[in-house]
Design a protein around this motif. Structure first.
Motif, PDB file in Angstrom:
ATOM      1  N   LYS A 101       6.201   2.216  -8.506  1.00  0.00           N
ATOM      2  CA  LYS A 101       6.394   1.055  -7.652  1.00  0.00           C
ATOM      3  C   LYS A 101       5.175   0.467  -7.632  1.00  0.00           C
ATOM      4  O   LYS A 101       4.015   0.759  -8.161  1.00  0.00           O
ATOM      5  CB  LYS A 101       6.529   1.773  -6.117  1.00  0.00           C
ATOM      6  CG  LYS A 101       7.778   2.539  -6.072  1.00  0.00           C
ATOM      7  CD  LYS A 101       7.942   3.156  -4.592  1.00  0.00           C
ATOM      8  CE  LYS A 101       8.993   4.068  -4.330  1.00  0.00           C
ATOM      9  NZ  LYS A 101       8.927   5.058  -3.300  1.00  0.00           N
ATOM     10  N   GLN A 102       5.440  -0.962  -7.503  1.00  0.00           N
ATOM     11  CA  GLN A 102       4.243  -2.000  -7.290  1.00  0.00           C
ATOM     12  C   GLN A 102       2.973  -1.365  -6.599  1.00  0.00           C
ATOM     13  O   GLN A 102       2.029  -1.592  -6.806  1.00  0.00           O
ATOM     14  CB  GLN A 102       4.746  -3.382  -6.950  1.00  0.00           C
ATOM     15  CG  GLN A 102       4.018  -4.382  -7.244  1.00  0.00           C
ATOM     16  CD  GLN A 102       3.196  -4.591  -8.541  1.00  0.00           C
ATOM     17  OE1 GLN A 102       4.046  -4.569  -9.608  1.00  0.00           O
ATOM     18  NE2 GLN A 102       2.162  -4.751  -8.873  1.00  0.00           N
ATOM     19  N   SER A 103       3.491  -0.821  -5.403  1.00  0.00           N
ATOM     20  CA  SER A 103       2.410  -0.355  -4.649  1.00  0.00           C
ATOM     21  C   SER A 103       1.592   0.727  -5.170  1.00  0.00           C
ATOM     22  O   SER A 103       0.382   1.102  -4.619  1.00  0.00           O
ATOM     23  CB  SER A 103       3.099   0.041  -3.108  1.00  0.00           C
ATOM     24  OG  SER A 103       3.926   0.883  -3.259  1.00  0.00           O
ATOM     25  N   VAL A 134       1.117   1.034  -8.425  1.00  0.00           N
ATOM     26  CA  VAL A 134       0.366   0.700  -9.736  1.00  0.00           C
ATOM     27  C   VAL A 134      -1.137   1.180  -9.915  1.00  0.00           C
ATOM     28  O   VAL A 134      -1.658   1.845 -10.794  1.00  0.00           O
ATOM     29  CB  VAL A 134       0.325  -0.639 -10.183  1.00  0.00           C
ATOM     30  CG1 VAL A 134      -0.286  -0.970 -11.319  1.00  0.00           C
ATOM     31  CG2 VAL A 134       2.250  -0.799 -10.412  1.00  0.00           C
ATOM     32  N   LEU A 144       5.278  -0.918 -18.228  1.00  0.00           N
ATOM     33  CA  LEU A 144       3.961  -0.506 -17.610  1.00  0.00           C
ATOM     34  C   LEU A 144       2.856   0.006 -18.840  1.00  0.00           C
ATOM     35  O   LEU A 144       1.656  -0.042 -18.835  1.00  0.00           O
ATOM     36  CB  LEU A 144       3.893   0.431 -16.604  1.00  0.00           C
ATOM     37  CG  LEU A 144       2.693   1.186 -15.776  1.00  0.00           C
ATOM     38  CD1 LEU A 144       1.922  -0.020 -15.052  1.00  0.00           C
ATOM     39  CD2 LEU A 144       3.408   2.060 -14.768  1.00  0.00           C
TER      40      LEU A 144
END
Length: 175
Positions: free
Chosen positions: A69-71, A73, A98
């Protein structure tokens, strides 16, 4: 070249594979591993196994192959760096995009694209290579004629035994 690559879901499995002559093992971290039912490894345990494997010339590939998830990374990138600095021979990832970012930030890292990415033809193989992956772990349903085309493009890994996925490789729980 043929390589025997064995799964190692815990310390005992890793030691058994190394002691039985595997050329390489793959294992997961406690974080970011799709093999959540395995015991997996924390950084300290990982270093211990990497050091032991090195004595026998066995490579250690570390799977950090969940969707991030972006949170997550920042935490993911930190984990990947720790794994690489611990001496891992390759990082197995699911997210090709990614992976591209990891390769651009850390070009020295050896990246393998997980079977979860679903590479089963030469187009996926070309994209993986372009994005900095050195190996693709092919979907189990890849046709024999496509395997040859892919091996002409990039190093490949194929499963020779076992399949939890009844529908599509890498989507075991969905299957």
């Amino acid at each position: 070249m043929c390589e025997i690559l064995a799964p190692a879901g815990d310390k005992n499995s890793a030691l058994a594979a190394i002691n039985s002559g595997a050329d390489a093992i793959y294992l997961g971290l406690k974080q970011f591993s799709a093999r959540s039912s395995a015991d997996n490894f924390d950084l300290s345990q990982l270093k211990e196994i990497i050091n032991y494997a090195a004595i026998f010339g066995v490579k250690v590939h570390v799977a950090v192959n969940t969707l991030v998830k972006q949170s997550e990374v920042s935490s993911f990138l930190s984990s990947v760096c720790e794994v690489w600095n611990a001496g891992a021979d390759a990082i197995i990832m699911q997210d090709i995009f990614l992976g591209r970012a990891v390769h651009e930030a850390f070009p020295q890292m050896v990246l393998h694209l997980s079977t979860q990415a679903g590479v089963c033809n030469e187009y996926g193989a070309r994209l993986a290579k372009e994005f900095g992956f050195s190996r693709v772990i092919l979907a189990r349903e890849t046709a024999f004629e496509d395997i040859q085309k892919i091996t002409d493009i990039i190093e490949t890994e194929v499963f020779v035994q076992g399949a939890l996925c009844t529908c599509f490789s890498g989507q075991c729980y969905l299957s």
